[in-house]
Motif scaffolding. Structure first.
Motif, PDB file in Angstrom:
ATOM      1  N   ARG A  19       3.091  -2.550  13.974  1.00 41.32           N
ATOM      2  CA  ARG A  19       4.096  -3.463  13.428  1.00 41.32           C
ATOM      3  C   ARG A  19       4.850  -2.762  12.305  1.00 41.32           C
ATOM      4  O   ARG A  19       4.262  -2.018  11.517  1.00 41.32           O
ATOM      5  N   GLN A  20       6.123  -3.007  12.228  1.00 37.56           N
ATOM      6  CA  GLN A  20       6.914  -2.459  11.140  1.00 37.56           C
ATOM      7  C   GLN A  20       6.538  -3.178   9.836  1.00 37.56           C
ATOM      8  O   GLN A  20       6.450  -4.408   9.794  1.00 37.56           O
ATOM      9  N   VAL A  21       6.308  -2.409   8.796  1.00 42.09           N
ATOM     10  CA  VAL A  21       5.973  -2.960   7.484  1.00 42.09           C
ATOM     11  C   VAL A  21       6.997  -2.449   6.478  1.00 42.09           C
ATOM     12  O   VAL A  21       7.323  -1.250   6.468  1.00 42.09           O
ATOM     13  N   TYR A  22       7.499  -3.353   5.649  1.00 43.73           N
ATOM     14  CA  TYR A  22       8.502  -3.004   4.658  1.00 43.73           C
ATOM     15  C   TYR A  22       7.997  -3.421   3.276  1.00 43.73           C
ATOM     16  O   TYR A  22       7.419  -4.504   3.112  1.00 43.73           O
ATOM     17  N   LEU A  23       8.233  -2.569   2.304  1.00 44.70           N
ATOM     18  CA  LEU A  23       7.843  -2.841   0.925  1.00 44.70           C
ATOM     19  C   LEU A  23       9.101  -3.075   0.098  1.00 44.70           C
ATOM     20  O   LEU A  23       9.952  -2.182  -0.022  1.00 44.70           O
ATOM     21  N   HIS A  24       9.226  -4.260  -0.469  1.00 48.48           N
ATOM     22  CA  HIS A  24      10.392  -4.650  -1.254  1.00 48.48           C
ATOM     23  C   HIS A  24       9.983  -4.698  -2.722  1.00 48.48           C
ATOM     24  O   HIS A  24       9.081  -5.456  -3.099  1.00 48.48           O
TER      25      HIS A  24
ATOM     26  N   LEU B 136      10.669   7.688   2.751  1.00 45.95           N
ATOM     27  CA  LEU B 136      10.329   6.306   3.083  1.00 45.95           C
ATOM     28  C   LEU B 136      11.466   5.333   2.776  1.00 45.95           C
ATOM     29  O   LEU B 136      11.252   4.120   2.736  1.00 45.95           O
ATOM     30  N   GLU B 137      12.681   5.852   2.592  1.00 45.99           N
ATOM     31  CA  GLU B 137      13.792   4.994   2.180  1.00 45.99           C
ATOM     32  C   GLU B 137      14.044   3.848   3.162  1.00 45.99           C
ATOM     33  O   GLU B 137      14.516   2.783   2.750  1.00 45.99           O
ATOM     34  N   GLU B 138      13.734   4.055   4.433  1.00 43.74           N
ATOM     35  CA  GLU B 138      13.951   3.008   5.439  1.00 43.74           C
ATOM     36  C   GLU B 138      12.978   1.847   5.260  1.00 43.74           C
ATOM     37  O   GLU B 138      13.269   0.706   5.639  1.00 43.74           O
ATOM     38  N   TYR B 139      11.825   2.141   4.648  1.00 41.36           N
ATOM     39  CA  TYR B 139      10.746   1.151   4.599  1.00 41.36           C
ATOM     40  C   TYR B 139      10.444   0.616   3.208  1.00 41.36           C
ATOM     41  O   TYR B 139       9.737  -0.394   3.069  1.00 41.36           O
ATOM     42  N   VAL B 140      10.928   1.287   2.180  1.00 40.01           N
ATOM     43  CA  VAL B 140      10.710   0.830   0.801  1.00 40.01           C
ATOM     44  C   VAL B 140      12.078   0.592   0.173  1.00 40.01           C
ATOM     45  O   VAL B 140      12.883   1.522   0.046  1.00 40.01           O
ATOM     46  N   ILE B 141      12.336  -0.651  -0.223  1.00 41.14           N
ATOM     47  CA  ILE B 141      13.653  -1.046  -0.705  1.00 41.14           C
ATOM     48  C   ILE B 141      13.553  -1.466  -2.168  1.00 41.14           C
ATOM     49  O   ILE B 141      12.678  -2.268  -2.537  1.00 41.14           O
ATOM     50  N   PHE B 142      14.440  -0.917  -2.997  1.00 35.17           N
ATOM     51  CA  PHE B 142      14.484  -1.250  -4.416  1.00 35.17           C
ATOM     52  C   PHE B 142      15.699  -2.135  -4.688  1.00 35.17           C
ATOM     53  O   PHE B 142      16.799  -1.836  -4.239  1.00 35.17           O
TER      54      PHE B 142
ATOM     55  N   ASN C  55       7.029  -8.156   5.744  1.00 34.92           N
ATOM     56  CA  ASN C  55       7.707  -7.815   4.495  1.00 34.92           C
ATOM     57  C   ASN C  55       6.782  -8.081   3.310  1.00 34.92           C
ATOM     58  O   ASN C  55       6.371  -9.228   3.081  1.00 34.92           O
ATOM     59  N   LEU C  56       6.476  -7.023   2.567  1.00 39.07           N
ATOM     60  CA  LEU C  56       5.656  -7.126   1.364  1.00 39.07           C
ATOM     61  C   LEU C  56       6.577  -7.116   0.157  1.00 39.07           C
ATOM     62  O   LEU C  56       7.527  -6.330   0.107  1.00 39.07           O
ATOM     63  N   ILE C  57       6.289  -7.950  -0.842  1.00 43.97           N
ATOM     64  CA  ILE C  57       7.144  -7.994  -2.025  1.00 43.97           C
ATOM     65  C   ILE C  57       6.328  -7.813  -3.297  1.00 43.97           C
ATOM     66  O   ILE C  57       5.238  -8.371  -3.449  1.00 43.97           O
ATOM     67  N   ALA C  58       6.872  -6.994  -4.204  1.00 44.25           N
ATOM     68  CA  ALA C  58       6.323  -6.819  -5.542  1.00 44.25           C
ATOM     69  C   ALA C  58       7.447  -7.087  -6.529  1.00 44.25           C
ATOM     70  O   ALA C  58       8.468  -6.394  -6.507  1.00 44.25           O
ATOM     71  N   VAL C  59       7.272  -8.089  -7.366  1.00 45.42           N
ATOM     72  CA  VAL C  59       8.263  -8.438  -8.386  1.00 45.42           C
ATOM     73  C   VAL C  59       7.611  -8.221  -9.743  1.00 45.42           C
ATOM     74  O   VAL C  59       6.601  -8.838 -10.067  1.00 45.42           O
ATOM     75  N   ALA C  60       8.174  -7.320 -10.554  1.00 43.69           N
ATOM     76  CA  ALA C  60       7.526  -6.979 -11.823  1.00 43.69           C
ATOM     77  C   ALA C  60       8.459  -6.174 -12.709  1.00 43.69           C
ATOM     78  O   ALA C  60       9.470  -5.642 -12.248  1.00 43.69           O
TER      79      ALA C  60
ATOM     80  N   TYR D 283      13.089 -13.681  -1.666  1.00 41.48           N
ATOM     81  CA  TYR D 283      11.785 -14.279  -1.358  1.00 41.48           C
ATOM     82  C   TYR D 283      11.765 -14.929   0.026  1.00 41.48           C
ATOM     83  O   TYR D 283      10.746 -14.909   0.728  1.00 41.48           O
ATOM     84  N   ASP D 284      12.879 -15.540   0.423  1.00 40.86           N
ATOM     85  CA  ASP D 284      12.932 -16.242   1.706  1.00 40.86           C
ATOM     86  C   ASP D 284      12.629 -15.317   2.884  1.00 40.86           C
ATOM     87  O   ASP D 284      12.231 -15.779   3.955  1.00 40.86           O
ATOM     88  N   ARG D 285      12.816 -14.009   2.710  1.00 39.15           N
ATOM     89  CA  ARG D 285      12.577 -13.061   3.801  1.00 39.15           C
ATOM     90  C   ARG D 285      11.175 -12.454   3.749  1.00 39.15           C
ATOM     91  O   ARG D 285      10.831 -11.641   4.598  1.00 39.15           O
ATOM     92  N   MET D 286      10.371 -12.840   2.739  1.00 38.97           N
ATOM     93  CA  MET D 286       9.090 -12.176   2.512  1.00 38.97           C
ATOM     94  C   MET D 286       7.930 -12.867   3.220  1.00 38.97           C
ATOM     95  O   MET D 286       7.992 -14.048   3.542  1.00 38.97           O
ATOM     96  N   ASP D 287       6.882 -12.084   3.443  1.00 41.02           N
ATOM     97  CA  ASP D 287       5.691 -12.581   4.139  1.00 41.02           C
ATOM     98  C   ASP D 287       4.419 -12.499   3.297  1.00 41.02           C
ATOM     99  O   ASP D 287       3.549 -13.355   3.405  1.00 41.02           O
ATOM    100  N   VAL D 288       4.294 -11.459   2.499  1.00 42.80           N
ATOM    101  CA  VAL D 288       3.093 -11.234   1.682  1.00 42.80           C
ATOM    102  C   VAL D 288       3.536 -10.773   0.302  1.00 42.80           C
ATOM    103  O   VAL D 288       4.453  -9.950   0.180  1.00 42.80           O
ATOM    104  N   ALA D 289       2.876 -11.287  -0.749  1.00 36.89           N
ATOM    105  CA  ALA D 289       3.203 -10.907  -2.118  1.00 36.89           C
ATOM    106  C   ALA D 289       2.089 -10.045  -2.708  1.00 36.89           C
ATOM    107  O   ALA D 289       0.910 -10.223  -2.391  1.00 36.89           O
ATOM    108  N   LEU D 290       2.480  -9.123  -3.578  1.00 38.32           N
ATOM    109  CA  LEU D 290       1.555  -8.128  -4.112  1.00 38.32           C
ATOM    110  C   LEU D 290       1.296  -8.351  -5.594  1.00 38.32           C
ATOM    111  O   LEU D 290       2.232  -8.443  -6.386  1.00 38.32           O
ATOM    112  N   GLY D 291       0.011  -8.405  -5.954  1.00 43.06           N
ATOM    113  CA  GLY D 291      -0.387  -8.455  -7.349  1.00 43.06           C
ATOM    114  C   GLY D 291      -0.460  -7.055  -7.917  1.00 43.06           C
ATOM    115  O   GLY D 291       0.303  -6.168  -7.529  1.00 43.06           O
TER     116      GLY D 291
END
Length: 379
Positions: free
Chosen positions: A220-225, A245-251, A188-193, A264-272
């Protein structure tokens, strides 16, 4: 025993959606108050309308801010003024000049959050007049300002000596992620901005498209949050819809408090940021990366994160700072490699959080400013 030195932290009324900026100001004032008596002073914006907005952009016009209210609040003779910088126009320059004339013994420090800031001013045609005003007025600041506080390595800006710091955060105010990966082996990748052009997350979305189009064995399944709003959000949503990509990119929209902690508790990698090339920058000191590190998350970005001095660290992956599509497989390899020695998710998070305390906690990052104020006038 000598009383504490005193001063004022002067900043500007901002959009309430700029949570990171507002939190930074709050934390800087709190940190300065550990050593000094420091009062925050907000300069309010004048109400805008079409006529006023046009007048502000005229050659002798200035952005509508009520600088005079500062002098209604400042009654004593402070030891310092710490001021958040805005592009220089006639009224801002006159405000700084008035501070110097009324309080000649006070130290005046200007913090420039982004430098150089030319790219930001030229990103919108509506800001073009302020760019030219800034060019005309800013070199006069050296007559009134003692130090520029910068996040860069510049020793002088506008002919003024600098104090070099990094953006900081109060690590203990941030909740660390949980110890369980809940995605069944996925990443799970996360971008907060507040999504702006310089975030460049279209590179990630197009990378997701390529990743799921390729025939990768044991993929591996990759998801962008994506958490937040902003001017680029609709563009990102259209790309996701266009490429199915609605299954893999969540807004999620803008989130905070316990809800954000749960995400955040479900995330693995954070994006700058992945679009600094658009505004002519290479190095980043953004607050969000500090929050990510405090959460205990490894970082992927497409710029030099100043928290990592030499650009190399086991839990930091730097992608090229250009418009190329991000290789998601590279992120998968990076994340997999982090756990190749058998370290647990909790151990990894604790290691990253420890790094955050040592490197980007505000008690560390604001130290050069505090030392300058303490020493000023004592020689």
């Amino acid at each position: 025993m000598k009383d504490k030195k005193s001063g004022y932290y002067i900043y500007y009324e901002t959009n309430q959606k700029l949570v990171g900026v507002n939190k930074k100001v709050e934390n800087q004032i709190k940190m300065l108050n550990r050593y000094f008596d420091c009062q925050g002073v907000i300069i309010s914006k004048e109400k805008a309308n079409i006529a006023r907005s046009m007048s502000w952009r005229m050659p002798l016009g200035s952005f509508g801010r009520n600088y005079e209210q500062v002098f209604d609040i400042v009654k004593c003779k402070p030891d310092f003024f710490y001021i958040r910088f805005v592009p220089v126009d006639r009224r801002f320059l006159n405000f700084i000049k008035s501070l110097r004339e009324r309080f000649p013994a006070s130290k005046i420090l200007l913090e420039i959050p982004t430098y150089p800031y030319k790219g930001e001013l030229l990103a919108s045609l509506s800001m073009l007049p302020f760019y030219f005003k800034d060019l005309y007025y800013r070199d006069r600041l050296k007559n009134y300002v003692d130090r520029i506080v910068t996040l860069t390595e510049d020793k002088y800006i506008f002919g003024i000596p600098t104090i070099r710091i990094m953006n900081g955060i109060v690590v203990e105010d941030i909740k660390m992620i949980g110890d369980q990966n809940v995605s069944g082996g996925g990443i799970n990748l996360i971008a907060v901005a507040c999504f702006q052009v310089h975030h460049g997350y279209e590179r990630l979305i197009m990378g997701m498209k390529q990743y799921y189009e390729e025939n990768i064995e044991n993929r591996r399944q990759v998801y962008l949050h994506m958490v937040g709003d902003g001017s680029e959000l609709e563009k990102y949503k259209k790309l996701v819809y266009q490429h199915k990509l609605e299954e893999y990119v969540i807004f999620y929209g803008q989130q905070g408090g316990e809800k954000l902690d749960e995400i955040y508790d479900r995330m693995d990698v954070a994006l700058g940021s992945f679009g600094f090339y658009k505004i002519g920058l290479e190095k980043s000191s953004v607050l969000k990366v500090r929050e990510y590190l405090s959460r205990g998350l490894p970082i992927v970005s497409a710029c030099q994160e100043d928290a990592f001095d030499d650009g190399v660290h086991e839990f930091y992956l730097r992608i090229e700072n250009n418009d190329s599509v991000v290789d998601i497989e590279q992120i998968v390899h990076f994340y997999t490699r982090l756990f190749s020695n058998g370290v647990s998710r909790l151990e990894m998070a604790e290691n990253i959080r420890r790094f955050a305390r040592e490197k980007v906690d505000m008690s560390v990052t604001m130290k050069p400013v505090i030392e300058y104020i303490l020493e000023a006038g004592n020689d």
